[in-house]
Design an enzyme around this catalytic site. Structure first.
Site, PDB file in Angstrom:
ATOM      1  N   PRO A  87      29.461  36.471  35.713  1.00  0.00           N
ATOM      2  CA  PRO A  87      29.733  35.085  35.322  1.00  0.00           C
ATOM      3  C   PRO A  87      29.741  34.146  36.515  1.00  0.00           C
ATOM      4  CG  PRO A  87      31.769  36.354  35.317  1.00  0.00           C
ATOM      5  CD  PRO A  87      30.658  37.316  35.674  1.00  0.00           C
ATOM      6  N   CYS A  88      28.645  34.092  37.211  1.00  0.00           N
ATOM      7  CA  CYS A  88      28.586  33.234  38.397  1.00  0.00           C
ATOM      8  C   CYS A  88      28.797  31.775  38.006  1.00  0.00           C
ATOM      9  CB  CYS A  88      27.245  33.420  39.091  1.00  0.00           C
ATOM     10  SG  CYS A  88      25.856  33.293  37.961  1.00  0.00           S
TER      11      CYS A  88
END
Length: 98
Positions: free
Chosen positions: A54-55
């Site tokens: 989940p950058c």
DNA sequence: CGAATGACAATCT
DNA sequence: TAGATTGCCATTC
């Protein structure tokens, strides 16, 4: 590839970000033991952009989204964050919980 | 091996 | 307080 330990650490940490929570590069860098490695952390995500992590939940200290975010730009990131339930102060600024 | 780059942060003026 | 500059870390050329 190289899979440097440092990068691996960053991925592990980013993967642990709870849904609806936004982290900052400084916090992650600090957790890795390098309070000044904020840029290195952002670099690790930019260079890899694995799509498995989940950058989009990682933003800078100001709460603004990444300037050169991949996969479509900050608007795509914001869209995902909204889908996660993250509150936005502005179109490209998220709420940071200190 | 050395220099340059980059999704940042902190400090100084 | 806001704006501008320097410094830090890892990866890439």
């Amino acid at each position: 590839m190289a899979k440097s330990n440092f990068r691996f650490q960053v991925y592990q940490l980013v993967e642990k970000i709870p849904k609806g929570q936004v982290w900052t590069y400084g916090q992650i860098a600090r957790r890795l033991g390098k309070p000044r490695a904020a840029q290195a952390v952002g670099n690790a995500l930019h260079e890899n952009q694995s799509l498995k992590i989940p950058c989009h939940r990682v933003v800078n200290q100001k709460g603004f989204l990444a300037t050169n975010f991949g996969q479509g730009g900050w608007q795509e990131q914001a869209k995902r964050l909204k889908a996660e339930g993250v509150k936005f102060i502005s179109k490209k600024k998220v709420v940071l919980l200190y």
